[in-house]
Write a protein that holds these residues in place. Structure first.
Motif, PDB file in Angstrom:
ATOM      1  N   VAL A 136       0.823  -1.214   0.000  1.00  0.00           N
ATOM      2  CA  VAL A 136       0.000   0.000   0.000  1.00  0.00           C
ATOM      3  C   VAL A 136       0.854   1.260   0.000  1.00  0.00           C
ATOM      4  O   VAL A 136       0.503   2.257  -0.640  1.00  0.00           O
ATOM      5  N   ARG A 160       2.357   1.618  -3.643  1.00  0.00           N
ATOM      6  CA  ARG A 160       1.327   1.967  -4.633  1.00  0.00           C
ATOM      7  C   ARG A 160       0.714   3.346  -4.373  1.00  0.00           C
ATOM      8  O   ARG A 160       0.384   4.056  -5.312  1.00  0.00           O
ATOM      9  N   LEU A 163      -6.763   1.426  -4.547  1.00  0.00           N
ATOM     10  CA  LEU A 163      -6.063   0.332  -3.855  1.00  0.00           C
ATOM     11  C   LEU A 163      -7.055  -0.682  -3.296  1.00  0.00           C
ATOM     12  O   LEU A 163      -6.837  -1.896  -3.413  1.00  0.00           O
TER      13      LEU A 163
END
Length: 169
Positions: free
Chosen positions: A121, A124, A135
């Motif tokens: 996470v 990204r 996400l």
């Protein structure tokens, strides 16, 4: 403003803008400010169509008077009194490519210490620019879970950097 006024303004600009700029430059001594004065004077003429209707000599005199007043207003402004002009430009900050490479190496190394969920996470969201919603959809988890992973992942990242002495506690 109708087409006649627009054509009159264009003709006045074409005929008087160079002389108006020279006049403003003589008053200010600053090329950029002189250009701003010309633009402001023409804008005020655009907003005063009754001056355009008076004809060319009156419009020219009005333009030069407005330019003079714009310069006076600029000189009286608080911004002008606080500004300090310097002929020397400050040095441009340059980043050392070695420092950037070392920073990237340290961050990459610290990211490998995180759990795969936290690392995914963070990478990204911060490196790939994905939103929490994107996400969540891609990872097939609720948005709250993504936010939680980001929060705890960043906390773990900061702690790992602190352990290496790279951030303040």
């Amino acid at each position: 403003m109708n087409e006649t006024h627009t054509a009159l303004l264009q003709a006045l600009h074409d005929e008087h803008a160079p002389a108006l700029w020279r006049y403003a430059l003589r008053l200010t001594g600053d090329d950029q400010l002189a250009q701003d004065v010309v633009q402001e004077s023409l804008l005020r003429l655009w907003n005063s169509p009754e001056i355009l209707e008076q004809g060319e000599p009156a419009s020219r005199a009005w333009l030069f008077t407005v330019a003079r007043n714009v310069v006076i207003d600029e000189r009286r402004s608080a911004r002008s009194r606080r500004e300090v002009r310097s002929p020397d430009l400050p040095d441009v900050s340059r980043t050392d490519p070695i420092d950037s490479a070392l920073d990237a190496w340290v961050i990459t190394d610290v990211l490998t210490q995180l759990t795969p969920d936290h690392r995914t996470v963070i990478v990204r969201a911060y490196y790939m620019g994905q939103s929490v919603a994107e996400l969540a959809a891609e990872l097939e988890v609720p948005e709250g879970t993504v936010r939680s992973r980001l929060f705890y992942g960043l906390r773990a990242l900061r702690l790992a950097l602190q352990e290496r002495g790279l951030t303040r506690r």
